[in-house]
Design a protein around this motif. Structure first.
Motif, PDB file in Angstrom:
ATOM      1  N   GLU A 161      43.769  40.322  45.006  1.00 34.74           N
ATOM      2  CA  GLU A 161      43.316  39.723  43.641  1.00 34.74           C
ATOM      3  C   GLU A 161      41.758  40.288  43.676  1.00 34.74           C
ATOM      4  O   GLU A 161      40.786  39.898  44.231  1.00 34.74           O
ATOM      5  CB  GLU A 161      42.975  38.276  43.871  1.00 34.74           C
ATOM      6  CG  GLU A 161      42.715  37.636  42.850  1.00 34.74           C
ATOM      7  CD  GLU A 161      42.558  35.970  42.638  1.00 34.74           C
ATOM      8  OE1 GLU A 161      42.339  35.470  41.591  1.00 34.74           O
ATOM      9  OE2 GLU A 161      42.957  35.393  43.681  1.00 34.74           O
ATOM     10  N   VAL A 162      41.708  41.429  42.594  1.00 37.31           N
ATOM     11  CA  VAL A 162      40.305  41.986  42.487  1.00 37.31           C
ATOM     12  C   VAL A 162      39.162  41.274  42.032  1.00 37.31           C
ATOM     13  O   VAL A 162      37.973  41.449  42.355  1.00 37.31           O
ATOM     14  CB  VAL A 162      40.712  43.414  41.596  1.00 37.31           C
ATOM     15  CG1 VAL A 162      41.494  44.261  42.394  1.00 37.31           C
ATOM     16  CG2 VAL A 162      41.189  42.946  40.285  1.00 37.31           C
ATOM     17  N   ALA A 163      39.656  40.202  41.048  1.00 37.18           N
ATOM     18  CA  ALA A 163      38.582  39.405  40.395  1.00 37.18           C
ATOM     19  C   ALA A 163      38.239  38.573  41.527  1.00 37.18           C
ATOM     20  O   ALA A 163      36.808  37.831  41.256  1.00 37.18           O
ATOM     21  CB  ALA A 163      39.324  38.537  39.570  1.00 37.18           C
ATOM     22  N   SER A 164      38.529  38.206  42.708  1.00 32.29           N
ATOM     23  CA  SER A 164      37.986  37.246  43.778  1.00 32.29           C
ATOM     24  C   SER A 164      36.926  38.222  44.489  1.00 32.29           C
ATOM     25  O   SER A 164      36.401  37.366  45.297  1.00 32.29           O
ATOM     26  CB  SER A 164      39.211  36.986  44.791  1.00 32.29           C
ATOM     27  OG  SER A 164      39.684  37.910  45.594  1.00 32.29           O
ATOM     28  N   TRP A 165      36.709  39.325  44.337  1.00 33.25           N
ATOM     29  CA  TRP A 165      35.858  40.240  45.114  1.00 33.25           C
ATOM     30  C   TRP A 165      34.906  40.790  44.326  1.00 33.25           C
ATOM     31  O   TRP A 165      35.089  41.784  43.663  1.00 33.25           O
ATOM     32  CB  TRP A 165      36.680  41.323  46.119  1.00 33.25           C
ATOM     33  CG  TRP A 165      35.718  41.966  47.027  1.00 33.25           C
ATOM     34  CD1 TRP A 165      35.213  43.463  47.237  1.00 33.25           C
ATOM     35  CD2 TRP A 165      35.156  41.360  48.263  1.00 33.25           C
ATOM     36  NE1 TRP A 165      34.660  43.388  48.325  1.00 33.25           N
ATOM     37  CE2 TRP A 165      34.430  42.295  49.066  1.00 33.25           C
ATOM     38  CE3 TRP A 165      35.068  39.965  48.599  1.00 33.25           C
ATOM     39  CZ2 TRP A 165      33.798  42.101  50.094  1.00 33.25           C
ATOM     40  CZ3 TRP A 165      34.148  39.817  49.790  1.00 33.25           C
ATOM     41  CH2 TRP A 165      33.438  40.789  50.516  1.00 33.25           C
ATOM     42  N   ALA A 166      33.762  40.144  44.479  1.00 28.31           N
ATOM     43  CA  ALA A 166      32.550  40.622  43.640  1.00 28.31           C
ATOM     44  C   ALA A 166      32.196  41.958  43.691  1.00 28.31           C
ATOM     45  O   ALA A 166      31.580  42.832  42.514  1.00 28.31           O
ATOM     46  CB  ALA A 166      31.159  39.729  43.868  1.00 28.31           C
ATOM     47  N   GLU A 167      32.409  42.583  44.613  1.00 29.60           N
ATOM     48  CA  GLU A 167      32.031  44.059  45.107  1.00 29.60           C
ATOM     49  C   GLU A 167      32.931  45.054  44.553  1.00 29.60           C
ATOM     50  O   GLU A 167      32.745  46.402  44.974  1.00 29.60           O
ATOM     51  CB  GLU A 167      31.567  44.060  46.610  1.00 29.60           C
ATOM     52  CG  GLU A 167      30.391  43.189  47.067  1.00 29.60           C
ATOM     53  CD  GLU A 167      30.143  43.384  48.189  1.00 29.60           C
ATOM     54  OE1 GLU A 167      30.390  44.447  48.965  1.00 29.60           O
ATOM     55  OE2 GLU A 167      29.288  42.506  48.874  1.00 29.60           O
TER      56      GLU A 167
END
Length: 482
Positions: A161-167
């Motif tokens: 889930e790309v949105a879960s990882w701020a970096e």
């Protein structure tokens, strides 16, 4: 001067400080064995081979890893279509479920190409299919940390889930809002079209051998997951350098970085990316029909000249192949070898492994091979002058330096075929016979014949130097760049 490298992640030249003093841990992306290698693949291998050789010369203990992706969509698709390009089933390779046979044959083709230009074996070369358990564990860690989820449609797919990882996007310095959808799996089971696959459900059309059991169902790993699992298995949760071609920065390396750091691993501390190979200014493309293979280059020039060409540009720059490229590279190699042969006949090298200060400065400055080659050729010229003037001490030192610089660049580690070796012996014998005839003519004061022999050799690109110990020959300097 400390080693300095351009780190793609920070977009800065950084002093290299290894995680463990005196040791270097390096991972670079190797082959996806869906077909034969092209020269872009081999250029990348040469770049990192030179890096490894230089770091070893600098006193580091290097542990290197290069992966083999031996399972993916394209391998399965090609094996299903008449066993894939360049595949011929026989008694040793049965026709049932031949995807792994196809993969192994192309893996061997890559190894043959590496060997042909003197790329040494790495410390470890793991295959993706041999590390499924490690990949499953990494997926479980990501799900537990809240950064991955099983497919919403009930399939065996698992996504990051790309949105879960701020970096996410930090390696290529781009915003998620600007990114394209991930096209590696059916989007119906995703929360966001940009989420990428960690595990892919088995396709009914694929052979049974192309799937593995997992907590989410039978399937196989996503491409990006493989490198994260294998690099950390062999190098640890954090390691020094991650390398690969510039075309891998996104999405492959971006996704590697995201999934590894989201799982809690420090991962790579420096990112090095090599530029691509173009043909007469155009990108290599099957649709254009301008793909160049290692075999084609090796049919046009000696293997050492092919390595010289593929390694001569700065690793971060584009390397353009033109019709004259290999001829220029071969001329440069011949100038180096001519000095080595001439000096060896006149002086005795001490065997001391030393490079010039200029060569060292170039290599320490972001592996600047073009400047290092300039230093090498300058030493060749100085060595020839020392031989001309009878300065045996300077000539011996130049020979030691040239031998060492050639070794660091891997130019003395390329297997030449028997024809080349035989031709070199024949050339040396023919020229030596001409020199003997010239010496006899001079002894007989037959100056016309002596001059004719000298002029004939000069017209063929052979320079004669009369020294106190007798005539020496070497290939004349050419106007092509080193």
């Amino acid at each position: 001067m400390a080693q300095r490298f351009y780190d793609s992640k920070t977009a800065q030249i950084r002093d290299f400080e290894p995680l463990v003093p005196g040791k270097v841990s390096l991972y670079y992306c190797g082959a996806t064995v869906q077909g034969k290698p092209h020269v872009g693949h081999i250029r990348s291998a040469i770049v990192f081979d030179i890096l490894i050789r230089w770091m070893e010369y600098s006193g580091f203990d290097v542990i290197s890893v290069r992966n083999v992706t031996d399972i993916d969509d394209k391998i399965l698709d090609r094996s299903a279509a008449s066993y894939g390009e360049d595949f011929q089933p026989d008694s040793l390779y049965p026709s049932e479920d031949p995807w792994y046979v196809l993969a192994y044959r192309f893996e061997r083709a890559f190894h043959e190409a590496y060997t042909s230009v003197g790329v040494r074996p790495v410390s470890y070369e793991p295959r993706a299919t041999g590390h499924i358990p490690e990949m499953i564990v990494l997926i479980e860690r990501l799900i537990e940390a809240g950064h991955a989820y099983p497919a919403l449609d009930g399939s065996a797919d698992v996504y990051f889930e790309v949105a879960s990882w701020a970096e996410y996007g930090s390696l290529t310095r781009q915003s998620i809002d600007q990114m394209q959808d991930a096209a590696d799996a059916d989007p119906r089971g995703k929360k966001d079209p940009r989420d990428f696959a960690l595990w892919k459900a088995a396709d009914p059309k694929d052979p049974e051998t192309a799937g593995w059991n997992s907590p989410w169902g039978r399937g196989r790993p996503g491409w990006h997951l493989e490198c994260s699992a294998m690099s950390t298995k062999y190098l640890g949760a954090q390691f020094d350098i991650h390398g690969g071609g510039l075309d891998l920065r996104f999405p492959h390396h971006e996704n590697e970085l995201a999934q590894s750091t989201a799982a809690g691993d420090g991962f790579a501390r420096y990112w090095l990316h090599n530029g691509l190979v173009t043909i007469n200014g155009e990108k290599m493309s099957k649709s254009i029909g301008n793909i160049v293979t290692p075999e084609q280059m090796l049919a046009s020039a000696r293997p050492t000249a092919v390595r010289y060409f593929l390694g001569q540009a700065h690793y971060r720059s584009q390397l353009d192949y033109q019709d004259s490229s290999l001829q220029e590279a071969q001329a440069a190699v011949e100038r180096i070898e001519s000095f080595q042969a001439r000096a060896t006949r006149t002086v005795e090298a001490t065997g001391e492994r030393q490079v010039t200060p200029e060569f060292r400065a170039a290599m320490e400055d972001d592996l600047n091979v073009p400047q290092a080659l300039a230093a090498l050729h300058a030493t060749v010229r100085a060595g020839n002058i020392a031989l001309d003037t009878g300065d045996s001490v300077a000539a011996a030192q130049a020979l030691d330096q040239v031998n060492t610089m050639v070794s660091v660049l891997g130019l003395d580690d390329v297997p030449e075929n028997d024809d080349v070796a035989g031709n070199n012996q024949v050339l040396d014998a023919v020229i030596q016979a001409q020199l003997d005839a010239r010496a006899q003519a001079r002894a007989d004061k037959d100056w016309a014949t002596a001059d004719t022999i000298r002029d004939t050799l000069a017209a063929a690109g052979i320079t004669i130097e009369d020294t106190p110990s007798g005539a020496e020959w070497h290939l004349a300097e050419r106007t092509s760049r080193p």
